[in-house]
Design a protein around this motif. Structure first.
Motif, PDB file in Angstrom:
ATOM      1  N   LEU A 148       0.811  -1.215   0.000  1.00  0.00           N
ATOM      2  CA  LEU A 148       0.000   0.000   0.000  1.00  0.00           C
ATOM      3  C   LEU A 148       0.848   1.270   0.000  1.00  0.00           C
ATOM      4  CD1 LEU A 148      -2.699  -1.056   2.633  1.00  0.00           C
ATOM      5  CD2 LEU A 148      -2.971  -0.981   0.151  1.00  0.00           C
ATOM      6  N   LEU A 149       2.045   1.197   0.562  1.00  0.00           N
ATOM      7  CA  LEU A 149       2.878   2.389   0.721  1.00  0.00           C
ATOM      8  C   LEU A 149       3.572   2.732  -0.599  1.00  0.00           C
ATOM      9  CD1 LEU A 149       3.453   4.243   3.152  1.00  0.00           C
ATOM     10  CD2 LEU A 149       5.611   3.026   3.453  1.00  0.00           C
ATOM     11  N   VAL A 150       2.783   3.207  -1.545  1.00  0.00           N
ATOM     12  CA  VAL A 150       3.272   3.557  -2.876  1.00  0.00           C
ATOM     13  C   VAL A 150       3.151   5.068  -3.052  1.00  0.00           C
ATOM     14  CG1 VAL A 150       2.932   3.264  -5.348  1.00  0.00           C
ATOM     15  CG2 VAL A 150       2.580   1.329  -3.799  1.00  0.00           C
ATOM     16  N   PRO A 151       4.258   5.779  -3.279  1.00  0.00           N
ATOM     17  CA  PRO A 151       4.190   7.233  -3.465  1.00  0.00           C
ATOM     18  C   PRO A 151       3.201   7.601  -4.569  1.00  0.00           C
ATOM     19  CG  PRO A 151       6.469   6.524  -3.230  1.00  0.00           C
ATOM     20  CD  PRO A 151       5.642   5.270  -3.340  1.00  0.00           C
ATOM     21  N   GLY A 152       2.400   8.620  -4.284  1.00  0.00           N
ATOM     22  CA  GLY A 152       1.402   9.064  -5.245  1.00  0.00           C
ATOM     23  C   GLY A 152       0.001   8.648  -4.876  1.00  0.00           C
ATOM     24  N   ARG A 153      -0.139   7.554  -4.150  1.00  0.00           N
ATOM     25  CA  ARG A 153      -1.467   7.165  -3.700  1.00  0.00           C
ATOM     26  C   ARG A 153      -1.946   8.122  -2.605  1.00  0.00           C
ATOM     27  NH1 ARG A 153      -1.495   0.523  -3.274  1.00  0.00           N
ATOM     28  NH2 ARG A 153      -1.302   0.119  -5.523  1.00  0.00           N
ATOM     29  N   VAL A 154      -3.231   8.061  -2.340  1.00  0.00           N
ATOM     30  CA  VAL A 154      -3.826   8.965  -1.368  1.00  0.00           C
ATOM     31  C   VAL A 154      -4.480   8.160  -0.256  1.00  0.00           C
ATOM     32  CG1 VAL A 154      -5.561  10.765  -0.981  1.00  0.00           C
ATOM     33  CG2 VAL A 154      -4.215  10.750  -3.086  1.00  0.00           C
ATOM     34  N   ALA A 167      -7.446  13.922   3.780  1.00  0.00           N
ATOM     35  CA  ALA A 167      -6.767  13.275   2.663  1.00  0.00           C
ATOM     36  C   ALA A 167      -5.302  13.673   2.649  1.00  0.00           C
ATOM     37  CB  ALA A 167      -7.421  13.653   1.340  1.00  0.00           C
ATOM     38  N   ALA A 168      -4.419  12.667   2.662  1.00  0.00           N
ATOM     39  CA  ALA A 168      -2.974  12.917   2.623  1.00  0.00           C
ATOM     40  C   ALA A 168      -2.343  12.029   1.565  1.00  0.00           C
ATOM     41  CB  ALA A 168      -2.345  12.650   3.990  1.00  0.00           C
ATOM     42  N   ARG A 169      -1.522  12.626   0.730  1.00  0.00           N
ATOM     43  CA  ARG A 169      -0.867  11.847  -0.316  1.00  0.00           C
ATOM     44  C   ARG A 169       0.367  11.143   0.253  1.00  0.00           C
ATOM     45  NH1 ARG A 169      -1.634  11.690  -5.656  1.00  0.00           N
ATOM     46  NH2 ARG A 169      -2.960  13.559  -5.614  1.00  0.00           N
ATOM     47  N   ILE A 170       0.558   9.892  -0.178  1.00  0.00           N
ATOM     48  CA  ILE A 170       1.736   9.131   0.248  1.00  0.00           C
ATOM     49  C   ILE A 170       2.958   9.695  -0.467  1.00  0.00           C
ATOM     50  CG2 ILE A 170       2.818   6.854   0.294  1.00  0.00           C
ATOM     51  CD1 ILE A 170       0.017   5.633   0.378  1.00  0.00           C
ATOM     52  N   GLU A 171       3.985   9.987   0.312  1.00  0.00           N
ATOM     53  CA  GLU A 171       5.183  10.601  -0.234  1.00  0.00           C
ATOM     54  C   GLU A 171       6.346   9.618  -0.229  1.00  0.00           C
ATOM     55  OE1 GLU A 171       5.767  13.997   2.203  1.00  0.00           O
ATOM     56  OE2 GLU A 171       3.919  15.009   1.533  1.00  0.00           O
ATOM     57  N   ALA A 172       7.354   9.926  -1.019  1.00  0.00           N
ATOM     58  CA  ALA A 172       8.498   9.019  -1.154  1.00  0.00           C
ATOM     59  C   ALA A 172       9.236   8.837   0.170  1.00  0.00           C
ATOM     60  CB  ALA A 172       9.446   9.535  -2.237  1.00  0.00           C
ATOM     61  N   GLY A 173       9.196   9.842   1.034  1.00  0.00           N
ATOM     62  CA  GLY A 173       9.924   9.755   2.289  1.00  0.00           C
ATOM     63  C   GLY A 173       9.177   9.031   3.394  1.00  0.00           C
ATOM     64  N   ASP A 174       7.944   8.632   3.173  1.00  0.00           N
ATOM     65  CA  ASP A 174       7.164   7.941   4.206  1.00  0.00           C
ATOM     66  C   ASP A 174       7.719   6.549   4.445  1.00  0.00           C
ATOM     67  OD1 ASP A 174       5.335  10.009   4.717  1.00  0.00           O
ATOM     68  OD2 ASP A 174       4.157   9.464   2.946  1.00  0.00           O
ATOM     69  N   ARG A 175       8.054   6.258   5.694  1.00  0.00           N
ATOM     70  CA  ARG A 175       8.620   4.963   6.030  1.00  0.00           C
ATOM     71  C   ARG A 175       7.568   3.959   6.495  1.00  0.00           C
ATOM     72  NH1 ARG A 175      14.339   6.299   9.184  1.00  0.00           N
ATOM     73  NH2 ARG A 175      15.295   7.485   7.466  1.00  0.00           N
ATOM     74  N   SER A 176       6.415   4.443   6.887  1.00  0.00           N
ATOM     75  CA  SER A 176       5.337   3.553   7.313  1.00  0.00           C
ATOM     76  C   SER A 176       4.011   4.197   6.991  1.00  0.00           C
ATOM     77  CB  SER A 176       5.435   3.235   8.812  1.00  0.00           C
ATOM     78  OG  SER A 176       5.046   4.353   9.571  1.00  0.00           O
TER      79      SER A 176
END
Length: 363
Positions: free
Chosen positions: A238-244, A329-338
């Motif tokens: 699920l932790l894919v950058p660009g998803r919301v 609503a928060a967009r998943i970012e590349a730096g998110d570790r979890s």
């Protein structure tokens, strides 16, 4: 030197093996029809071997037809049992056609060609075709109940009879001197393939039950959507950058429970979960606890999904109180570790949205 195999001993071993599985399947059956199908399949195979042993070779034409038909019927029952396990009719017309063709063709070859290598090769080719046709549905069938792997293993084991029969047929036609030695090869194959195939059949209900238990552990028992355990298990996917990530909270849910009762409150939660699933299609929907839900959306435009969710707010089910939701609503970012990092941002935005009134969105 193994020049002439003891066919009587090999046949007896196959009879004992099939008889043992007959007892196992019938003992496990109860009201579960698929075990009865597999039990009668093992019993039919046992019966065909006993009939062949009692009559002896050369077989009269009628005996060969009955023996070959029962043998083909035993293989068809394997597939029929799997079909019954899926809740559909066990036998369909084409399967009866395979059984009838297997019973008729070798006898017709004997009548046309007489007893000889050509007729014997026809029998082997017919059995190879029967095995192939009945194995293909098991190999190609796809399920979402966790039993695909044992089905395909059973299909592979049934398919392995094809090269066995083709080898025997080739020797009967082109190397008659080796045919007597290879006569026992199908019985030798039985010692491995028959038992392993039946074990694979026993694995089908077991794998299905395991899949159901796993699904129950990952599903919210009230609403049927995913739970926190499923979120943790799927985090890497699920932790894919660009998803919301959409955090959805029911407005004034305590007031609904206090005024209408917890039973109605539960029905509201079910209605909200259903609305979220309808809004996002195949995207991830989970209940985090209480009246809080999480949606991981893969759409490029989250506003479209949010509009669909808001359009479902209030519900259409009769006798339910009106309900609204607040969404962060928060967009998943590349730096998110979890996924918790994303949920925390969405949670802050969701509470900011609540401060603005009903059915708001903060992104």
């Amino acid at each position: 030197m193994f020049d002439h195999p003891d066919l009587a001993t090999l046949r007896q071993c196959s009879i004992l093996c099939s008889a043992a599985y007959t007892v196992v399947f019938f003992f496990m059956a109860g009201r579960r029809a698929w075990y009865l199908y597999w039990g009668w399949g093992a019993c039919s195979y046992c019966a065909s071997l006993i009939l062949a042993a009692l009559v002896g070779e050369p077989f009269p034409v009628w005996t060969q037809m009955v023996t070959d038909g029962v043998l083909a019927f035993s293989m068809a029952l394997v597939l029929a049992g799997v079909r019954r396990f899926d809740g559909v009719r066990g036998f369909v017309p084409w399967m009866w056609g395979v059984v009838a063709a297997t019973a008729i063709m070798p006898s017709a070859a004997v009548a046309a060609l007489g007893r000889g290598p050509a007729a014997s090769a026809c029998w082997s080719l017919t059995m190879a075709c029967c095995s192939f046709v009945l194995a293909v549905p098991l190999l190609l069938g796809r399920t979402n109940d966790g039993s695909t792997r044992p089905r395909r293993i059973a299909g592979c084991l049934l398919m392995l009879y094809v090269p066995v029969y083709l080898t025997v047929a080739g020797c009967q036609m082109f190397a008659p001197q080796a045919a007597a030695t290879l006569e026992g090869v199908p019985f030798l194959a039985d010692q491995l393939l028959f038992g392993a195939a039946n074990l694979a059949l026993l694995w089908i209900p077991a794998s299905h039950s395991e899949h159901r238990l796993r699904q129950m552990a990952l599903r919210d028992p009230l609403t049927g959507v995913w739970n926190r355990a499923a979120l943790a298990a799927s985090e890497a996917e699920l932790l894919v950058p660009g998803r919301v990530a959409l955090l959805v909270d029911v407005d004034r849910f305590k007031a609904i429970n206090d005024r209408h009762g917890h039973g109605v409150g539960d029905r509201v939660l079910v209605a909200i979960a259903t609305a979220l699933q309808h809004s996002v299609g195949g995207d991830f929907v989970a209940r985090l606890g209480g009246d809080e839900f999480l949606v991981i959306a893969s759409a490029d435009d989250p506003a479209t999904i949010i509009d669909r969710i808001r359009g479902h707010s209030g519900g259409d089910e009769a006798e339910l109180p009106a309900w609204t939701v607040s969404i962060g609503a928060a967009r998943i970012e590349a730096g998110d570790r979890s996924i918790d990092d994303v949920i925390q941002r969405a949670d802050q935005l969701m509470y900011r949205a609540k401060d603005r009134g009903r059915t708001p969105v903060a992104a």
